[in-house]
Design a protein around this motif. Sequence first.
Motif, PDB file in Angstrom:
ATOM      1  N   LEU A  85       0.834  -1.210   0.000  1.00 54.33           N
ATOM      2  CA  LEU A  85       0.000   0.000   0.000  1.00 54.33           C
ATOM      3  C   LEU A  85       0.871   1.264   0.000  1.00 54.33           C
ATOM      4  O   LEU A  85       0.529   2.255  -0.659  1.00 54.33           O
ATOM      5  N   VAL A  86       1.970   1.219   0.727  1.00 52.91           N
ATOM      6  CA  VAL A  86       2.908   2.351   0.716  1.00 52.91           C
ATOM      7  C   VAL A  86       3.536   2.496  -0.662  1.00 52.91           C
ATOM      8  O   VAL A  86       3.683   3.619  -1.184  1.00 52.91           O
ATOM      9  N   LEU A  87       3.888   1.383  -1.284  1.00 56.26           N
ATOM     10  CA  LEU A  87       4.472   1.426  -2.628  1.00 56.26           C
ATOM     11  C   LEU A  87       3.465   1.959  -3.651  1.00 56.26           C
ATOM     12  O   LEU A  87       3.861   2.616  -4.621  1.00 56.26           O
ATOM     13  N   VAL A  88       2.184   1.671  -3.440  1.00 62.11           N
ATOM     14  CA  VAL A  88       1.166   2.226  -4.333  1.00 62.11           C
ATOM     15  C   VAL A  88       1.198   3.740  -4.293  1.00 62.11           C
ATOM     16  O   VAL A  88       1.100   4.419  -5.323  1.00 62.11           O
ATOM     17  N   GLU A  89       1.354   4.278  -3.082  1.00 61.36           N
ATOM     18  CA  GLU A  89       1.400   5.731  -2.929  1.00 61.36           C
ATOM     19  C   GLU A  89       2.643   6.323  -3.589  1.00 61.36           C
ATOM     20  O   GLU A  89       2.614   7.433  -4.132  1.00 61.36           O
ATOM     21  N   ALA A  98      -7.406   7.572 -10.211  1.00 60.10           N
ATOM     22  CA  ALA A  98      -7.113   6.904  -8.948  1.00 60.10           C
ATOM     23  C   ALA A  98      -5.786   6.171  -9.037  1.00 60.10           C
ATOM     24  O   ALA A  98      -5.444   5.599 -10.066  1.00 60.10           O
ATOM     25  N   GLN A  99      -5.035   6.192  -7.941  1.00 62.06           N
ATOM     26  CA  GLN A  99      -3.739   5.528  -7.872  1.00 62.06           C
ATOM     27  C   GLN A  99      -3.884   4.335  -6.930  1.00 62.06           C
ATOM     28  O   GLN A  99      -3.636   4.429  -5.734  1.00 62.06           O
ATOM     29  N   ARG A 100      -4.316   3.176  -7.492  1.00 64.43           N
ATOM     30  CA  ARG A 100      -4.648   2.016  -6.667  1.00 64.43           C
ATOM     31  C   ARG A 100      -3.874   0.761  -7.050  1.00 64.43           C
ATOM     32  O   ARG A 100      -3.996  -0.246  -6.369  1.00 64.43           O
ATOM     33  N   TRP A 101      -3.110   0.776  -8.116  1.00 60.00           N
ATOM     34  CA  TRP A 101      -2.513  -0.446  -8.644  1.00 60.00           C
ATOM     35  C   TRP A 101      -0.989  -0.377  -8.649  1.00 60.00           C
ATOM     36  O   TRP A 101      -0.395   0.685  -8.825  1.00 60.00           O
ATOM     37  N   LEU A 102      -0.382  -1.541  -8.501  1.00 61.09           N
ATOM     38  CA  LEU A 102       1.057  -1.699  -8.685  1.00 61.09           C
ATOM     39  C   LEU A 102       1.290  -2.456  -9.981  1.00 61.09           C
ATOM     40  O   LEU A 102       0.770  -3.556 -10.172  1.00 61.09           O
ATOM     41  N   PRO A 111      -3.328  -3.847  -4.176  1.00 64.38           N
ATOM     42  CA  PRO A 111      -3.034  -4.334  -2.822  1.00 64.38           C
ATOM     43  C   PRO A 111      -4.178  -4.159  -1.835  1.00 64.38           C
ATOM     44  O   PRO A 111      -4.294  -4.943  -0.891  1.00 64.38           O
ATOM     45  N   SER A 112      -5.011  -3.135  -2.030  1.00 61.21           N
ATOM     46  CA  SER A 112      -6.111  -2.902  -1.098  1.00 61.21           C
ATOM     47  C   SER A 112      -7.055  -4.098  -1.027  1.00 61.21           C
ATOM     48  O   SER A 112      -7.677  -4.351   0.010  1.00 61.21           O
ATOM     49  N   GLU A 113      -7.167  -4.869  -2.124  1.00 61.14           N
ATOM     50  CA  GLU A 113      -8.018  -6.052  -2.111  1.00 61.14           C
ATOM     51  C   GLU A 113      -7.460  -7.125  -1.175  1.00 61.14           C
ATOM     52  O   GLU A 113      -8.219  -7.818  -0.491  1.00 61.14           O
ATOM     53  N   PHE A 114      -6.140  -7.274  -1.136  1.00 53.47           N
ATOM     54  CA  PHE A 114      -5.532  -8.255  -0.245  1.00 53.47           C
ATOM     55  C   PHE A 114      -5.720  -7.883   1.222  1.00 53.47           C
ATOM     56  O   PHE A 114      -5.684  -8.753   2.096  1.00 53.47           O
TER      57      PHE A 114
END
Length: 370
Positions: A85-89, A98-102, A111-114
């Motif tokens: 989640l930090v790496l997504v940011e 939206a910035q939600r994916w790696l 990662p938010s799904e995990f």
Amino acid sequence: MISSAIIPQPLAKLPWRLIFLVAGIAMVGLLTLYSAAGGSIRPWALKQAITFLVFLCIAIGMSWIKETTIKSIAFPLYGAVLVMLVLVELLGFVTKGAQRWLDIGVIRLQPSEFMKPAIVLVLARFYDLLPAGDIRKWRAIWPAAALIGVPAVLILVQPDLGTCMMIVLGGITMMFIAGVPMRLFLAGAAAVAVAAPIAFSMMHDYQRKRVFIFMDPESDPLGAGYHISQSKIAIGSGGIFGKGFLNGSQSHLDYLPEGHTDFAFATMVEEWGLVGGLLVILAFGAVIRWGMMVSLNARSRFAQLAAAGLSATIFFYVSINLMMVMGLAPVVGIPLPLVSFGGSAVMTVMLCLGLLMALERQQRTTSKLV
């Protein structure tokens, strides 16, 4: 009835009723996506079918994981997802604002799904390790609040209000099931009420608009309220038995936006009617009931908490989406798992079911040894 001698012993031990029930829900989803595409398996139904089969196999494979293994990975899994989640940011892939994916080359991870199953497992493990006499003390509250709050904030700034809401709801549910005193929930509700205006002021414009439209969708029926208005029309026009497969006018004539994702239930009910919608809801209810029975029959505190939390995660997915498409909740982008198009929801639900099957298998193995 097929003789157990015909089926290999490992496969005979699987909860086949659950698997067939989940496959039935997924089949309804595939038919809905096929219809939403105008009678074509592309671009949604075929991809969804492949995704479901892959994660069904993964879930079945997970059913052989031992409870001790699940316990041991709870904290490391939570930590790994938190790092992602930090790496997504920092490095996340941006799409649709939206910035939600790696983006790791081969696939894109959200990662938010995990974190949805991870928050359940880590809190189950936390309260499993906590002495029973400390459940009413402050040390039972603040670590759990931190475990919930940190990922919730990271997900909220992506921004992803729907997933943030599910993480918080899942975490609070785990605290409630663990036995945290009710007065603390009431105090928390009061604090949320006080903080609500501040949180509202920090929302993005489109998120605030969703709240206003939820309160009065007719105020902008051709603009921000268009989704909810058309969803209600589609559901209502289906009547008792629906218009028939491939005969939904709202989705086929593109009146219903996102008829294959967030509003797939409205697409389905328009064609299958109230009867079809109730059958899908009852099927989900049966899945959730099975998960809660796993919790009730659990022989350890960890299994009891984890099974209840994982079942609650599926419940929140279903209930929030249904309220959303019926205009009973703001549109927050929560799909109906196995019915709406989207690999993330399929993945999360199948991971939850895989863990539940593992805990259920452990119960049966333990009972035979007793």
